[in-house]
Design a protein around this motif. Structure first.
Motif, mmCIF file in Angstrom:
data_model
loop_
_atom_site.group_PDB
_atom_site.id
_atom_site.type_symbol
_atom_site.label_atom_id
_atom_site.label_comp_id
_atom_site.label_asym_id
_atom_site.label_seq_id
_atom_site.Cartn_x
_atom_site.Cartn_y
_atom_site.Cartn_z
ATOM 1 N N TYR A 1 -11.028 -0.352 -6.481
ATOM 2 C CA TYR A 1 -10.033 -0.338 -5.429
ATOM 3 C C TYR A 1 -10.659 -0.060 -4.061
ATOM 4 O O TYR A 1 -10.191 -0.564 -3.039
ATOM 5 C CB TYR A 1 -8.968 0.722 -5.735
ATOM 6 N N VAL A 2 -11.701 0.747 -4.040
ATOM 7 C CA VAL A 2 -12.351 1.066 -2.773
ATOM 8 C C VAL A 2 -12.947 -0.194 -2.149
ATOM 9 O O VAL A 2 -12.860 -0.403 -0.936
ATOM 10 C CB VAL A 2 -13.423 2.147 -2.983
ATOM 11 N N ALA A 3 -13.542 -1.049 -2.973
ATOM 12 C CA ALA A 3 -14.082 -2.309 -2.454
ATOM 13 C C ALA A 3 -12.965 -3.186 -1.895
ATOM 14 O O ALA A 3 -13.129 -3.857 -0.867
ATOM 15 C CB ALA A 3 -14.841 -3.047 -3.559
ATOM 16 N N ILE A 4 -11.812 -3.186 -2.561
ATOM 17 C CA ILE A 4 -10.662 -3.946 -2.072
ATOM 18 C C ILE A 4 -10.197 -3.376 -0.734
ATOM 19 O O ILE A 4 -9.867 -4.132 0.200
ATOM 20 C CB ILE A 4 -9.521 -3.906 -3.102
ATOM 21 N N ALA A 5 -10.184 -2.049 -0.598
ATOM 22 C CA ALA A 5 -9.767 -1.413 0.647
ATOM 23 C C ALA A 5 -10.717 -1.749 1.785
ATOM 24 O O ALA A 5 -10.281 -2.016 2.922
ATOM 25 C CB ALA A 5 -9.686 0.102 0.447
ATOM 26 N N ILE A 6 -12.000 -1.739 1.517
ATOM 27 C CA ILE A 6 -12.971 -2.071 2.564
ATOM 28 C C ILE A 6 -12.814 -3.525 2.987
ATOM 29 O O ILE A 6 -12.870 -3.855 4.182
ATOM 30 C CB ILE A 6 -14.398 -1.773 2.069
ATOM 31 N N ALA A 7 -12.605 -4.409 2.016
ATOM 32 C CA ALA A 7 -12.395 -5.825 2.354
ATOM 33 C C ALA A 7 -11.132 -5.991 3.208
ATOM 34 O O ALA A 7 -11.111 -6.792 4.160
ATOM 35 C CB ALA A 7 -12.295 -6.652 1.076
ATOM 36 N N TYR A 8 -10.094 -5.248 2.873
ATOM 37 C CA TYR A 8 -8.862 -5.312 3.662
ATOM 38 C C TYR A 8 -9.117 -4.813 5.083
ATOM 39 O O TYR A 8 -8.653 -5.420 6.068
ATOM 40 C CB TYR A 8 -7.777 -4.465 3.003
ATOM 41 N N ALA A 9 -9.834 -3.693 5.215
ATOM 42 C CA ALA A 9 -10.124 -3.133 6.530
ATOM 43 C C ALA A 9 -10.922 -4.110 7.382
ATOM 44 O O ALA A 9 -10.645 -4.289 8.576
ATOM 45 C CB ALA A 9 -10.872 -1.809 6.376
ATOM 46 N N LYS A 10 -11.920 -4.735 6.794
ATOM 47 C CA LYS A 10 -12.737 -5.705 7.543
ATOM 48 C C LYS A 10 -11.892 -6.898 7.988
ATOM 49 O O LYS A 10 -12.047 -7.394 9.117
ATOM 50 C CB LYS A 10 -13.910 -6.158 6.687
ATOM 51 N N ALA A 11 -10.994 -7.362 7.120
ATOM 52 C CA ALA A 11 -10.133 -8.490 7.484
ATOM 53 C C ALA A 11 -9.184 -8.107 8.619
ATOM 54 O O ALA A 11 -8.910 -8.910 9.524
ATOM 55 C CB ALA A 11 -9.343 -8.953 6.262
ATOM 56 N N ALA A 12 -8.683 -6.884 8.590
ATOM 57 C CA ALA A 12 -7.779 -6.432 9.644
ATOM 58 C C ALA A 12 -8.490 -6.302 10.981
ATOM 59 O O ALA A 12 -7.971 -6.714 12.029
ATOM 60 C CB ALA A 12 -7.155 -5.091 9.247
ATOM 61 N N VAL A 13 -9.675 -5.738 10.967
ATOM 62 C CA VAL A 13 -10.453 -5.597 12.202
ATOM 63 C C VAL A 13 -10.793 -6.975 12.783
ATOM 64 O O VAL A 13 -10.781 -7.177 14.001
ATOM 65 C CB VAL A 13 -11.734 -4.776 11.938
ATOM 66 N N ALA A 14 -11.072 -7.925 11.916
ATOM 67 C CA ALA A 14 -11.408 -9.277 12.375
ATOM 68 C C ALA A 14 -10.196 -10.038 12.908
ATOM 69 O O ALA A 14 -10.349 -11.058 13.597
ATOM 70 C CB ALA A 14 -12.056 -10.060 11.237
ATOM 71 N N ASP A 15 -9.006 -9.556 12.620
ATOM 72 C CA ASP A 15 -7.773 -10.223 13.062
ATOM 73 C C ASP A 15 -7.463 -9.823 14.506
ATOM 74 O O ASP A 15 -6.460 -9.167 14.786
ATOM 75 C CB ASP A 15 -6.626 -9.845 12.124
ATOM 76 N N LYS A 16 -8.293 -10.270 15.423
ATOM 77 C CA LYS A 16 -8.180 -9.828 16.816
ATOM 78 C C LYS A 16 -6.913 -10.337 17.501
ATOM 79 O O LYS A 16 -6.420 -9.717 18.433
ATOM 80 C CB LYS A 16 -9.417 -10.266 17.590
ATOM 81 N N LYS A 17 -6.374 -11.430 17.035
ATOM 82 C CA LYS A 17 -5.126 -11.944 17.608
ATOM 83 C C LYS A 17 -3.898 -11.329 16.953
ATOM 84 O O LYS A 17 -2.770 -11.676 17.315
ATOM 85 C CB LYS A 17 -5.091 -13.461 17.469
ATOM 86 N N GLN A 18 -4.125 -10.446 16.028
ATOM 87 C CA GLN A 18 -3.070 -9.681 15.364
ATOM 88 C C GLN A 18 -2.000 -10.580 14.746
ATOM 89 O O GLN A 18 -0.802 -10.337 14.871
ATOM 90 C CB GLN A 18 -2.434 -8.689 16.356
#
Length: 517
Positions: free
Chosen positions: A20-37
């Motif tokens: 689950y931690v790997a899934i959380a990190i992947a989610y965090a990276k995807a959110a940070v990359a979503d600069k146009k929100q």
């Protein structure tokens, strides 16, 4: 849809079903990359950025926090073992043929939920290993399984955090709203016998207790001025925007003995109406001693109370006495017709299973036939009268109680001093004994000792109380037709009520005056 259960990283894989931690990190990276929100708002992106930045800072000497993949994974793994309690969640490809996989109907956490859970539980203080985050605010739209996830978190904190006696409180502006978290948790426990066995969890009418650590979970109504006295391990406040004040925030860190007089009447719940739970199940359990035997009653003035079923359900006998250390001793017997154990009524299936288990363990005595055998109950009372200094046997006012009382008085009673009497169930008769029992349970094992019969504990958890403006009270079932029985509670009150009467050496007028003072 939840991500593949195969997502794993060698840095975060702790042997749980999913990483689950790997899934959380992947989610965090995807959110940070979503600069146009487009999919993640500003605050979500900031939270994710903080998490990623802190993972780097955790490797430095001066940063006071560390991240534990095991803790981040464990809470998610626990919740994903819990079942959905509403709707059909089966996605098994061969369900039509009757084949279901092991996870059929279990919760599948979404990446955003995994991020929140693994962040809150994974971050730890380096100096003591305790959680970094002790207060969490989560705001989500409706129909995002908020109550389901919160129920899972509550059960995890009740069972899995190595806390002694954790108190888990679910709070909302109304009791009905608080039950939206408590009820899913209760149903999850009811549907998982393996969970009950693993942690000794028992779902009661108004609480969930954990036998392994002495903890409990309860719903509360958010009248913050009257909630002092709890020492919670976890508090969840649902619909926070609707709370009139922030008083309940303070209560998590506050223990105000001065407010206990008001709070003691609402120890388990504060209801939107007049009813509240009568006794604290955890406090009652602490007064238990399975070594309590009839020998402990020898040489003492003893009192017997009975609550007799008319047809096909539980009947109870309670033996009460006060020993030389001023402890109220309580010993119990319960009886059920054999036919009741064979009931196939699906409406009471869970309770029937409890009866069967208790009968197998010797906590309930089955009687032959379709109806309760009052002769067996009468035999037990006669044995107690022969063996002990039993001064009085008090019954409820059903016809069965009248018939038994008449037979006992023929052998043991005197014209002006009957051994067996009947007592009406009302607030006038119940208030004094109920308040005496309340005080002794609150004081602890040095003031009350019972035989730790699980049937009685179940009934204690079922009993609610109607507290009147004149100070009187009446323990009773939540509803008249509730299958959650309180026969043992009624029998205990029947047994203790005559104990409050003055003895022959006391002037009755003086005794009445002393109670009026």
């Amino acid at each position: 849809m939840a991500q593949s259960r195969a997502t794993r990283s060698s840095a975060t894989d702790t042997g749980h079903e999913r990483d689950y931690v790997a899934i959380a990190i992947a989610y965090a990276k995807a959110a940070v990359a979503d600069k146009k929100q487009k999919r993640h708002c500003k605050m979500v992106r900031q939270a994710c950025q903080r998490h990623l930045d802190d993972l780097k800072r955790a490797k430095t000497k001066d940063f006071p926090y560390t991240y534990s993949p095991w803790h981040g994974n464990d809470v998610c793994d626990f919740i994903e073992k819990l079942p959905h309690i509403e709707g059909n969640w089966c996605k098994c490809p061969d369900a039509a043929e009757g084949y279901h996989d092991d996870r059929c109907g279990c919760i599948d956490l979404e990446p955003a939920q995994i991020f929140i859970l693994s962040t809150v539980f994974g971050w730890r203080r380096k100096d003591n290993g305790l959680r970094r985050f002790t207060m969490v605010y989560e705001e989500v739209a409706r129909k995002n399984a908020k109550s389901t996830k919160t129920a899972g978190v509550s059960l995890y904190c009740l069972c899995c955090e190595s806390e002694t006696g954790p108190q888990i409180l679910t709070v909302a502006t109304t009791f009905d709203q608080a039950k939206k978290v408590f009820h899913p948790a209760k149903r999850m426990v009811e549907k998982l016998p393996a969970l009950q066995d693993a942690f000794g969890i028992i779902p009661w009418a108004k609480s969930i207790t954990c036998g392994e650590n002495g903890g409990y979970m309860q719903p509360l109504h958010a009248k913050s001025k009257s909630q002092d006295g709890h020492n919670p391990h976890l508090v969840t406040l649902d619909e926070f925007h609707a709370h009139k004040d922030r008083g309940l925030y303070a209560i998590e860190a506050k223990n105000n003995p001065a407010a206990e007089g008001e709070f003691k009447t609402k120890r388990l719940n504060v209801w939107t109406g007049a009813l509240s739970a009568w006794l604290n199940v955890t406090q009652w359990t602490k007064c238990g001693n399975r070594e309590l035997a009839l020998e402990d009653f020898e040489g003492l003035d003893c009192w017997i109370g009975a609550d007799l079923s008319n047809v096909d359900d539980l009947s109870a006998i309670v033996l009460a006495a006060v020993d030389g250390d001023d402890r109220l001793l309580i010993k119990t017997w319960f009886y059920v017709p054999e036919a009741r154990l064979k009931s196939e009524d699906t409406n009471v299936k869970q309770i029937t299973e409890l009866y069967k288990r208790w009968a197998a363990d010797g906590h309930v005595t089955p009687t032959d036939g379709d109806f309760i055998d009052h002769r067996k109950i009468e035999d037990q009372i006669r044995q107690l009268k022969d063996a002990l200094a039993a001064r009085k046997a008090t019954f409820d006012q059903w016809n069965s109680g009248l018939a038994m009382a008449s037979r006992l008085n023929e052998d043991f009673g005197e014209p002006d001093n009957p051994f067996a009497v009947q007592m009406a169930k009302n607030a006038r008769n119940a208030t004094d004994p109920a308040k005496k029992i309340e005080a002794r349970v609150k004081a602890g094992p040095h003031r009350l000792c019972h035989d730790d019969n699980p049937v009685m504990t179940w009934m204690i958890g079922n009993a609610v109380v109607d507290r009147r403006t004149d100070g009187s009270l009446l323990p009773k079932k939540e509803t008249a037709n509730s299958p959650n029985k309180i026969d043992g509670v009624d029998a205990m009150i029947n047994a203790t009520a005559p104990m409050l009467l003055p003895d022959d050496s006391v002037d009755v007028d003086d005794w009445i005056a002393s109670y009026a003072a």
